[in-house]
Scaffold this motif. Structure first.
Motif, PDB file in Angstrom:
ATOM      1  N   MET A  75       0.837  -1.205   0.000  1.00 46.14           N
ATOM      2  CA  MET A  75       0.000   0.000   0.000  1.00 46.14           C
ATOM      3  C   MET A  75       0.871   1.255   0.000  1.00 46.14           C
ATOM      4  SD  MET A  75      -2.875  -1.349   2.725  1.00 46.14           S
ATOM      5  CE  MET A  75      -3.694   0.231   2.889  1.00 46.14           C
ATOM      6  N   THR A  78       2.349   1.662  -3.400  1.00 45.20           N
ATOM      7  CA  THR A  78       1.340   2.207  -4.317  1.00 45.20           C
ATOM      8  C   THR A  78       1.169   3.703  -4.094  1.00 45.20           C
ATOM      9  OG1 THR A  78       0.183   0.068  -4.286  1.00 45.20           O
ATOM     10  CG2 THR A  78      -1.046   1.967  -5.106  1.00 45.20           C
ATOM     11  N   ASN A 104      -0.492  -3.648 -13.352  1.00 41.04           N
ATOM     12  CA  ASN A 104      -0.685  -2.883 -12.116  1.00 41.04           C
ATOM     13  C   ASN A 104      -2.105  -3.014 -11.571  1.00 41.04           C
ATOM     14  OD1 ASN A 104       1.951  -2.037 -12.266  1.00 41.04           O
ATOM     15  ND2 ASN A 104       1.484   0.000 -13.051  1.00 41.04           N
ATOM     16  N   ILE A 108      -3.287  -4.854  -8.086  1.00 35.03           N
ATOM     17  CA  ILE A 108      -4.075  -4.185  -7.041  1.00 35.03           C
ATOM     18  C   ILE A 108      -5.315  -5.008  -6.696  1.00 35.03           C
ATOM     19  CG2 ILE A 108      -5.519  -2.166  -6.548  1.00 35.03           C
ATOM     20  CD1 ILE A 108      -3.479  -0.499  -8.158  1.00 35.03           C
TER      21      ILE A 108
END
Length: 249
Positions: A75, A78, A104, A108
């Motif tokens: 996280m 990201t 990507n 996720i």
């Protein structure tokens, strides 16, 4: 007022510098945690046996701990790259950008499934008592874990030029091109053998819904297999980035 604004920009600049310094360390730590999470049963059992814990209880808790830490770092990773999310619907897409975006987004989504299924299965939280839902969460978690392993490795290869750019000025070692090619081929060949030997395709396609760990195999061999598979998929990702450039040239 001017002083407060200046202080705000100064603190923002400091945070940016710290984030850039932490970026390669976070990537390395995520790689280590990914390998540990894939071998949690073997490592957790070894740690439990060493300290005299009950391995049946300790291994799942160990897996939850490193899994949550990996997701937290993902996280943060990201967030550091949030510029990509902001621009996902802007500009034109070529082959390279389309592949990067697809991987990507898939990654996720995969991590979200990992998190939800992991919480449902958690022995620490114990939210679910329904056997049917628990069984579904277990299969979903296994599926997301092995696809996540491949996607994370592929993602690392797609973005290898960024990581290598960050360390190029700090590491003075230069590997001859012929040696780099030979090492890459070695990793791909060994990684493919390890991929088949560890039955990853069966787990990724749900041909086998139960993961088997061979406790007779030393942990270091298991980690070597997964490390080489990680490098193999990373090489595949790096080749996807390089091929369009080769065709253009």
């Amino acid at each position: 007022m001017v002083a407060l604004i200046s202080q705000g920009f100064f603190l923002r600049g400091i945070c940016g510098v710290v984030s850039e310094m932490l970026r390669p360390l976070i990537d390395i730590l995520m790689t280590i945690l990914l390998l540990m999470s894939m071998s949690y049963e073997l490592i957790g059992t070894s740690i439990a046996d060493f300290f005299g814990f009950d391995s049946y209880d300790f291994a799942p808790i160990f897996h939850e701990a490193i899994g949550m830490l990996l997701i937290i770092l993902f996280m943060y990773h990201t967030w550091l790259n949030r510029w990509w999310l902001k621009g996902i619907f802007k500009g034109k897409y070529n082959f390279t950008r389309a592949v990067l975006s697809f991987v990507n987004v898939a990654l996720i989504i995969d991590v979200i499934f990992l998190l939800i299924s992991g919480v449902l299965m958690s022995k620490t939280v114990e939210l679910v008592e329904n056997d049917g839902l628990m069984s579904f969460a277990r299969v979903a978690h296994m599926l997301a874990a092995y696809w996540g392993f491949v996607l994370m490795s592929f993602h690392a290869g797609l973005n290898w030029h960024i990581f290598s750019g960050m360390i190029r000025g700090k590491v003075k070692i230069r590997v001859p091109k012929i040696l780099a090619i030979a090492l890459s081929l070695g990793f791909v060949i060994y990684g493919a053998i390890a991929f088949m030997r560890n039955n990853l395709w069966e787990y990724m396609t749900l041909q086998n819904e139960f993961v088997f760990f061979d406790f007779d195999v030393p942990v270091i061999y298991f980690l070597l297999d997964y490390f080489c598979m990680m490098i193999m998929f990373g090489i595949f990702g790096h080749c996807v980035i390089l091929l369009p450039r080769k065709f253009k040239s």
